[in-house]
Design an enzyme around this catalytic site. Sequence first.
Site, mmCIF file in Angstrom:
data_model
loop_
_atom_site.group_PDB
_atom_site.id
_atom_site.type_symbol
_atom_site.label_atom_id
_atom_site.label_comp_id
_atom_site.label_asym_id
_atom_site.label_seq_id
_atom_site.Cartn_x
_atom_site.Cartn_y
_atom_site.Cartn_z
ATOM 1 N N PHE A 50 44.590 37.830 34.746
ATOM 2 C CA PHE A 50 45.128 37.900 36.106
ATOM 3 C C PHE A 50 45.024 36.524 36.743
ATOM 4 C CE2 PHE A 50 44.954 38.414 40.679
ATOM 5 C CZ PHE A 50 46.084 39.185 40.893
ATOM 6 N N ASP A 55 40.551 29.429 34.760
ATOM 7 C CA ASP A 55 40.714 30.103 36.050
ATOM 8 C C ASP A 55 39.354 30.709 36.407
ATOM 9 O OD1 ASP A 55 41.096 31.862 38.120
ATOM 10 O OD2 ASP A 55 42.977 32.680 37.369
ATOM 11 N N LYS A 67 38.152 32.521 45.746
ATOM 12 C CA LYS A 67 37.377 33.638 46.304
ATOM 13 C C LYS A 67 36.102 33.280 47.083
ATOM 14 C CE LYS A 67 39.355 37.516 43.871
ATOM 15 N NZ LYS A 67 40.338 37.198 42.837
HETATM 16 C C1 LIG Z 1 41.745 36.951 42.646
HETATM 17 C C2 LIG Z 1 42.160 36.112 41.508
HETATM 18 C C3 LIG Z 1 43.267 35.258 41.584
HETATM 19 C C4 LIG Z 1 44.188 35.240 42.780
HETATM 20 O O1 LIG Z 1 43.538 34.798 43.928
HETATM 21 P P1 LIG Z 1 44.251 35.008 45.358
HETATM 22 O O2 LIG Z 1 43.325 34.295 46.299
HETATM 23 O O3 LIG Z 1 44.337 36.465 45.590
HETATM 24 O O4 LIG Z 1 45.582 34.367 45.273
HETATM 25 C C5 LIG Z 1 43.543 34.452 40.513
HETATM 26 N N1 LIG Z 1 42.772 34.454 39.425
HETATM 27 C C6 LIG Z 1 41.701 35.256 39.309
HETATM 28 C C7 LIG Z 1 40.868 35.207 38.078
HETATM 29 C C8 LIG Z 1 41.346 36.118 40.342
HETATM 30 O O5 LIG Z 1 40.298 36.933 40.220
#
Ligand SMILES: *Cc1c(COP(=O)(O)O)cnc(C)c1O
Length: 397
Positions: free
Chosen positions: A138, A223, A252
């Site tokens: 994701f 990520d 986050k």
């Molecule tokens: C939450 C998340 C995102 C997206 O972050 P947003 O601030 O909602 O755009 C991308 N990568 C990972 C691994 C995430 O957990």
Amino acid sequence: MSLAELQSRTEQVLCRTYARYPMGVRSAKGSRIWDFDGREYVDLLAGIAVTGVGHCHPEINAAVSRQMEKLVHVSNLFYQEEQILLAEKILSTLHCSKAFFCNSGAEANEAAIKLARRYQRKIRGQERYEIITLTSCFHGRTLAALAATGQARLQDGFAPFPQGFRQVEAGNLAALKDALRPESAAIMLEVVQGEGGVRILDRDYLRAIAALCQEHGLLLIADEVQAGLGRSGRWWGFQHYGITPDIVTSAKALANGLPMGAMLCTEEAAKGFDFGSHATTFGGGALCSAAALATLEIMERDRLPERAASLGSWAKERFAATSARRPGKIREVRGLGLFLGIELAEPGREVWEELLRKGFILNLTQERVLRLLPALNIPEADLEAFAVALEECLGGK
Ligand SMILES: *Cc1c(COP(=O)(O)O)cnc(C)c1O
């Protein structure tokens, strides 16, 4: 407002993008949340891994109030000390040496994708643009991040997507080798797949990917939007594996609830951007930078990555004991630090609802995985109380 009123007024005025929990939140403090009836809940979700040092932390509130009086926003056309102090602090936690601040995880990943492509073209002089990602990953909801994420369920109705993404099966090194092309620019991955059900990538597999990137001239993008900033038990999830990604994305937990993202990279990768290559109006603004700096200072001073490691291993053992006491109910307990997943043997909607009724807020992902992303300073007693409640939910019926 009553829950019924909140629900009907929400339905009137907000886009129907979220299937919300049957609960309205009025206030929160530390690892506690209160609803509109004054009922108290233990928060094991922390705003989806966002309030890493707890809700309404007094020191962050003080830093934000001070900053509000001084400077909120002037844009990135000016030098500002707040973002320099933040960059120096965050870069001191890893091997990277340059930062680009933005407002969210998706935006950080967009910056990473753009940087990887531009670096390959402008610095290496190669027509490489393809970003390889892993199944059940994701990376966000903007169009390119969603192309990278590649899940039919999330992509439904939004085609066409930006080109230049290819997905391979997570955990399958041979498939990854097969997917390499002359146009491959980077591999982007999460060392712990959060939305994918708290799946932890295998150490040898990850190290092999890092070696493959070296060998074939690809950039490695980690990520760390969810796993980063202490949650895994180290500052960054990839630090458990002895690898050094060229680009690391964060968001986050960065400003403990204020919108803030970051794309961090090595000196070499940073050459891919020039004046005017990439920009954001709000990114790295003084207010959110001050909040993020305060967040990182608290994490460092209170040794929260270390605490996440020790409390996380305690919790995994505790949940394993729960599993032993309720044979056949739990398929697996897994996690890294306070990034925890309890995979149930059956779909978990009812268990999740029962836990909410008992006053525990957590997330259900992939239908059967209870995901816990508590604040890194949550009291151990709260996790113990959760384990007892979970045993009740899995037991008696
Ligand atoms: C939450 C998340 C995102 C997206 O972050 P947003 O601030 O909602 O755009 C991308 N990568 C990972 C691994 C995430 O957990």
